[in-house]
Design a protein around this motif. Structure first.
Motif, mmCIF file in Angstrom:
data_model
loop_
_atom_site.group_PDB
_atom_site.id
_atom_site.type_symbol
_atom_site.label_atom_id
_atom_site.label_comp_id
_atom_site.label_asym_id
_atom_site.label_seq_id
_atom_site.Cartn_x
_atom_site.Cartn_y
_atom_site.Cartn_z
ATOM 1 N N GLU A 51 56.370 57.903 34.172
ATOM 2 C CA GLU A 51 54.926 57.662 34.306
ATOM 3 C C GLU A 51 54.123 58.737 33.571
ATOM 4 O O GLU A 51 53.089 58.439 32.968
ATOM 5 N N THR B 193 54.174 57.873 29.911
ATOM 6 C CA THR B 193 53.301 56.728 29.627
ATOM 7 C C THR B 193 51.835 57.148 29.639
ATOM 8 O O THR B 193 51.060 56.764 28.754
ATOM 9 N N PRO C 32 57.506 53.525 23.849
ATOM 10 C CA PRO C 32 57.857 52.435 24.765
ATOM 11 C C PRO C 32 59.324 52.014 24.652
ATOM 12 O O PRO C 32 59.972 51.722 25.672
#
Length: 126
Positions: A69, A72, A51
């Motif tokens: 994305e 993640t 993160p």
């Protein structure tokens, strides 16, 4: 009477041998459990760094949304993996997504010069 002592001696040696084998098996089981725990700690550290890396990169790579994305999603799958086989597959996907990010970074000279990004990249690769 002598054969009774011999029989007791053989029985005692057999019991000692069985206890020795049991102790070595317990030791090996603990060794394996410790190795898995060490691996889990390193993977957790890696998952916790991602993160921060994404936040650092986000400002520079606003139009590279798909890459961010994918990282993640791969991170969340890796964190929720159950068992070594599933964790191995999830970590492979995560490594591929991170590799894609590092390839995209080559297009952003300002990002490559960012000390925060360089520190995170070094920590993640080590």
């Amino acid at each position: 009477m002598g054969s009774v002592f011999v029989l007791l001696g053989v029985l005692l040696l057999l019991v000692l041998w069985i206890v020795s084998i049991y102790n070595s098996l317990v030791h090996l089981r603990n060794y394996v459990d410790n190795a898995w725990a060490q691996m889990d700690v390193q993977l957790k550290r890696r998952h916790d760094l991602i993160p921060n890396l994404i936040e650092t990169v986000k400002g520079y790579m606003s139009h590279e949304r798909g890459t961010l994305e994918a990282i993640t999603k791969a991170r969340s799958e890796a964190m929720s993996a159950n068992g070594p086989a599933q964790a191995g597959q999830a970590e492979t996907v995560l490594s591929g997504a991170l590799r894609g990010l590092m390839v995209n970074v080559e297009r952003y000279p300002d990002l490559k010069a960012s000390q925060n990004f360089l520190a995170l990249q070094e920590e993640l690769s080590s």
